[in-house]
Design a protein around this motif. Structure first.
Motif, PDB file in Angstrom:
ATOM      1  N   ASN A 348       0.850  -1.192   0.000  1.00 52.89           N
ATOM      2  CA  ASN A 348       0.000   0.000   0.000  1.00 52.89           C
ATOM      3  C   ASN A 348       0.889   1.247   0.000  1.00 52.89           C
ATOM      4  OD1 ASN A 348      -2.595  -1.397   0.261  1.00 52.89           O
ATOM      5  ND2 ASN A 348      -1.877  -1.923   2.323  1.00 52.89           N
ATOM      6  N   PRO A 349       1.414   1.638  -1.159  1.00 52.31           N
ATOM      7  CA  PRO A 349       2.366   2.755  -1.202  1.00 52.31           C
ATOM      8  C   PRO A 349       1.808   4.070  -0.669  1.00 52.31           C
ATOM      9  CG  PRO A 349       1.681   2.110  -3.423  1.00 52.31           C
ATOM     10  CD  PRO A 349       1.202   1.050  -2.492  1.00 52.31           C
ATOM     11  N   LEU A 350       0.494   4.272  -0.759  1.00 55.53           N
ATOM     12  CA  LEU A 350      -0.085   5.524  -0.265  1.00 55.53           C
ATOM     13  C   LEU A 350       0.137   5.701   1.238  1.00 55.53           C
ATOM     14  CD1 LEU A 350      -3.467   5.686  -2.229  1.00 55.53           C
ATOM     15  CD2 LEU A 350      -1.470   7.148  -2.547  1.00 55.53           C
ATOM     16  N   ASP A 351       0.330   4.593   1.952  1.00 53.11           N
ATOM     17  CA  ASP A 351       0.586   4.678   3.394  1.00 53.11           C
ATOM     18  C   ASP A 351       1.926   5.342   3.693  1.00 53.11           C
ATOM     19  OD1 ASP A 351      -1.792   3.365   3.787  1.00 53.11           O
ATOM     20  OD2 ASP A 351      -0.881   1.402   4.180  1.00 53.11           O
ATOM     21  N   TYR A 352       2.785   5.422   2.680  1.00 54.47           N
ATOM     22  CA  TYR A 352       4.127   5.972   2.875  1.00 54.47           C
ATOM     23  C   TYR A 352       4.341   7.233   2.035  1.00 54.47           C
ATOM     24  CZ  TYR A 352       4.724   1.433   5.028  1.00 54.47           C
ATOM     25  OH  TYR A 352       4.573   0.325   5.834  1.00 54.47           O
ATOM     26  N   MET A 353       3.260   7.918   1.731  1.00 52.89           N
ATOM     27  CA  MET A 353       3.321   9.175   0.979  1.00 52.89           C
ATOM     28  C   MET A 353       2.736  10.295   1.837  1.00 52.89           C
ATOM     29  SD  MET A 353       2.233   8.072  -2.883  1.00 52.89           S
ATOM     30  CE  MET A 353       3.249   6.979  -3.867  1.00 52.89           C
ATOM     31  N   PRO A 354       3.542  10.900   2.688  1.00 51.86           N
ATOM     32  CA  PRO A 354       3.034  11.910   3.625  1.00 51.86           C
ATOM     33  C   PRO A 354       2.916  13.295   2.994  1.00 51.86           C
ATOM     34  CG  PRO A 354       5.358  11.557   4.024  1.00 51.86           C
ATOM     35  CD  PRO A 354       4.972  10.608   2.920  1.00 51.86           C
ATOM     36  N   GLY A 355       1.971  13.422   2.080  1.00 52.45           N
ATOM     37  CA  GLY A 355       1.804  14.704   1.410  1.00 52.45           C
ATOM     38  C   GLY A 355       0.583  14.701   0.517  1.00 52.45           C
ATOM     39  N   HIS A 356       0.459  15.744  -0.298  1.00 55.11           N
ATOM     40  CA  HIS A 356      -0.646  15.850  -1.253  1.00 55.11           C
ATOM     41  C   HIS A 356      -0.501  14.769  -2.328  1.00 55.11           C
ATOM     42  CE1 HIS A 356      -1.039  19.715   0.683  1.00 55.11           C
ATOM     43  NE2 HIS A 356      -2.027  20.096  -0.112  1.00 55.11           N
ATOM     44  N   ILE A 357      -1.588  14.116  -2.669  1.00 54.74           N
ATOM     45  CA  ILE A 357      -1.604  13.146  -3.762  1.00 54.74           C
ATOM     46  C   ILE A 357      -2.228  13.829  -4.970  1.00 54.74           C
ATOM     47  CG2 ILE A 357      -2.345  10.872  -4.509  1.00 54.74           C
ATOM     48  CD1 ILE A 357      -0.369  10.911  -2.130  1.00 54.74           C
ATOM     49  N   VAL A 358      -1.500  13.809  -6.084  1.00 50.31           N
ATOM     50  CA  VAL A 358      -1.879  14.606  -7.252  1.00 50.31           C
ATOM     51  C   VAL A 358      -2.077  13.696  -8.464  1.00 50.31           C
ATOM     52  CG1 VAL A 358      -1.055  16.363  -8.868  1.00 50.31           C
ATOM     53  CG2 VAL A 358      -0.677  16.658  -6.411  1.00 50.31           C
ATOM     54  N   TYR A 359      -3.260  13.788  -9.063  1.00 51.05           N
ATOM     55  CA  TYR A 359      -3.571  12.993 -10.250  1.00 51.05           C
ATOM     56  C   TYR A 359      -3.808  13.843 -11.494  1.00 51.05           C
ATOM     57  CZ  TYR A 359      -4.175   8.875  -7.266  1.00 51.05           C
ATOM     58  OH  TYR A 359      -3.968   7.837  -6.380  1.00 51.05           O
ATOM     59  N   ASN A 360      -3.967  15.151 -11.329  1.00 49.12           N
ATOM     60  CA  ASN A 360      -4.273  15.996 -12.481  1.00 49.12           C
ATOM     61  C   ASN A 360      -3.759  17.414 -12.240  1.00 49.12           C
ATOM     62  OD1 ASN A 360      -6.332  17.429 -10.899  1.00 49.12           O
ATOM     63  ND2 ASN A 360      -7.567  15.573 -11.162  1.00 49.12           N
ATOM     64  N   GLN A 361      -3.885  18.260 -13.251  1.00 48.41           N
ATOM     65  CA  GLN A 361      -3.335  19.606 -13.163  1.00 48.41           C
ATOM     66  C   GLN A 361      -4.045  20.453 -12.113  1.00 48.41           C
ATOM     67  OE1 GLN A 361      -2.263  21.419 -16.810  1.00 48.41           O
ATOM     68  NE2 GLN A 361      -2.240  23.498 -16.015  1.00 48.41           N
ATOM     69  N   GLU A 362      -5.333  20.259 -11.961  1.00 45.51           N
ATOM     70  CA  GLU A 362      -6.076  21.028 -10.957  1.00 45.51           C
ATOM     71  C   GLU A 362      -5.519  20.757  -9.558  1.00 45.51           C
ATOM     72  OE1 GLU A 362     -10.681  21.566  -9.292  1.00 45.51           O
ATOM     73  OE2 GLU A 362     -10.246  20.234 -10.982  1.00 45.51           O
ATOM     74  N   GLU A 363      -5.249  19.482  -9.247  1.00 46.68           N
ATOM     75  CA  GLU A 363      -4.684  19.135  -7.939  1.00 46.68           C
ATOM     76  C   GLU A 363      -3.237  19.608  -7.825  1.00 46.68           C
ATOM     77  OE1 GLU A 363      -7.399  15.139  -7.121  1.00 46.68           O
ATOM     78  OE2 GLU A 363      -5.404  14.942  -8.029  1.00 46.68           O
ATOM     79  N   PHE A 364      -2.518  19.600  -8.941  1.00 47.61           N
ATOM     80  CA  PHE A 364      -1.140  20.093  -8.983  1.00 47.61           C
ATOM     81  C   PHE A 364      -1.103  21.574  -8.586  1.00 47.61           C
ATOM     82  CE2 PHE A 364       2.712  21.620 -11.059  1.00 47.61           C
ATOM     83  CZ  PHE A 364       3.607  20.564 -10.970  1.00 47.61           C
ATOM     84  N   ILE A 365      -1.951  22.363  -9.223  1.00 45.63           N
ATOM     85  CA  ILE A 365      -2.023  23.793  -8.911  1.00 45.63           C
ATOM     86  C   ILE A 365      -2.567  24.004  -7.498  1.00 45.63           C
ATOM     87  CG2 ILE A 365      -3.211  25.949  -9.509  1.00 45.63           C
ATOM     88  CD1 ILE A 365      -2.934  25.172 -12.447  1.00 45.63           C
ATOM     89  N   GLY A 366      -3.479  23.126  -7.070  1.00 46.01           N
ATOM     90  CA  GLY A 366      -4.016  23.220  -5.714  1.00 46.01           C
ATOM     91  C   GLY A 366      -2.936  23.069  -4.658  1.00 46.01           C
TER      92      GLY A 366
END
Length: 409
Positions: A348-366
């Motif tokens: 479960n790699p998301l368990d070791y990602m302590p930050g914003h999860i980004v899938y698209n440009q809107e989330e990137f800019i967010g």
């Protein structure tokens, strides 16, 4: 596709000179080098070992090897020990006293001599094992740990005495990736020299890139998807601009407009192993693109640059975990995660990602907007992972490595 078709396809894409350079380095030089090493075994196998430290790093004078070298020079170890660099690029002029270098790939008797007579050797990427008894060979690695699996991609020679690992928690995970038994006597938790910069004060490298003042500076370090030397393609995804998230020029324009309106700078640092023919993103007023060539020209080091920026955007690269030492916001782009061929270290790699999860440009800019607004919602989660992944947070990695090697001033 047969050999001739591969050759003609690569020549049409990369040019004849570059393709021949890769073939010489990966095929011809390797066989000639083996012949020189056989000669060296006859000439110098029983020669006296010298107080020489052989150093190799990812792109010369960088990563762990570069940080350890800086420490050795600062502390005056070159007065007692000869320091010899194995270089990918041209040897710099005006090196400090008792420091020299030679080409890593080109076979030569000089290279062979040092390989057989240097008492100490460290490597980050082109892994050096000892050639004879009495030598001490250490693999320092060029990144801490990323989320991407590399099992079957990195092969460690048996002739290593020390393999740096960042913590006891990660030691068995990395042992499995390296196909090592666990526990073993080679993995050592000493801290990484390249992380010392986060704790030891001094200037970073942002000043080498701009003299402007920005409200926020964000560093984007995507891992490589397609290797520059044709040997690896880790993702099946075709990225229009050679980086994740951004789909076209219009996307870049929109991002740049947002950055300019908020007096923010985005530095895009392309991985040194990335095939640059795939990289189409260009400099804009508030976007600066760096690759392995430009960082050398400007004398920029990844970790000295990380020290100065306000946040990092990465993915499953080790850069995101190195940056934990800065204790600043991190975002992980995962839009092409399903196309990544090698899989991940954790179920479960998301368990070791302590930050914003980004899938698209809107989330990137967010994410960038949150950084501009001073929001850091993942601070405690980030510190928890940092303490799990790293044994040391003190800036003494180089000192401990020197002590392990038994170096004396």
């Amino acid at each position: 596709m047969n050999v001739i078709q591969k050759f003609t396809t690569r020549v049409s894409k990369y040019g004849f000179d570059y393709v021949m350079k890769v073939i010489l380095r990966n095929k011809v030089y390797r066989h000639v080098d083996n012949a020189f090493m056989a000669i060296g075994k006859v000439l110098w196998k029983n020669a006296k070992l010298t107080d020489t430290i052989l150093i190799e790093s990812h792109n010369d004078f960088d990563c762990n090897g570069g940080a350890f070298y800086d420490y050795l020079i600062k502390e005056g170890y070159n007065k007692r020990y000869k320091i010899v660099w194995m270089l990918r690029n041209k040897k710099p002029k005006n090196l400090p006293p008792n420091v020299t270098g030679f080409n890593l790939y080109t076979p030569s008797l000089r290279k062979t001599y040092y390989m057989y007579t240097a008492k100490y050797m460290t490597s980050d990427h082109y892994i050096l094992g000892r050639k004879r008894d009495g030598q001490i060979a250490c693999y320092l690695d060029h990144g801490t740990i990323g989320l991407k699996s590399f099992k079957g991609k990195i092969f460690l020679p048996d002739e290593l005495d020390c393999i740096l690992v960042p913590s006891k928690f990660l030691a068995p995970i990395l042992a499995d990736q390296y196909n090592l038994t666990y526990p073993n006597k080679k993995q050592r938790v000493l801290g990484y020299p390249m992380h010392d910069i986060f704790y030891n004060g001094g200037q970073g490298d942002l000043r080498k890139l701009t003299n402007k003042t920005y409200k926020k500076v964000i560093l984007w370090m995507p891992t490589f998807r397609k290797s520059v030397d044709f040997s690896r393609m880790d993702s099946t995804s075709e990225l229009a601009l050679g980086v994740p998230i951004l789909k076209d020029r219009e996307s870049c324009n929109e991002l740049n407009t947002f950055l300019a309106a908020n007096n923010a700078l985005l530095i895009v640092k392309i991985h040194p192993m990335q095939d640059l023919t795939t990289v189409k993103i260009k400099d804009m007023s508030n976007i600066l693109v760096l690759d392995a060539n430009t960082v050398k020209q400007r004398g920029v080091d990844n970790y000295h640059l990380m020290k100065d920026v306000d946040a990092l955007i990465s993915d499953y690269s080790s850069a995101a975990y190195d940056f934990l030492h800065a204790d600043k916001p991190i975002a992980y782009t995962l839009d092409d995660a399903e196309d990544y061929k090698l899989g991940f270290l954790f179920e479960n790699p998301l368990d070791y990602m302590p930050g914003h999860i980004v899938y698209n440009q809107e989330e990137f800019i967010g994410f960038i907007k949150d950084v501009i607004d001073g929001k850091d919602p993942h601070r405690e989660e980030r510190r928890k992972i940092s303490n799990l992944f790293f044994e040391y947070h003190d800036g003494n990695g180089s000192k401990r490595l020197a002590e392990y090697l038994g170096l004396k001033k």
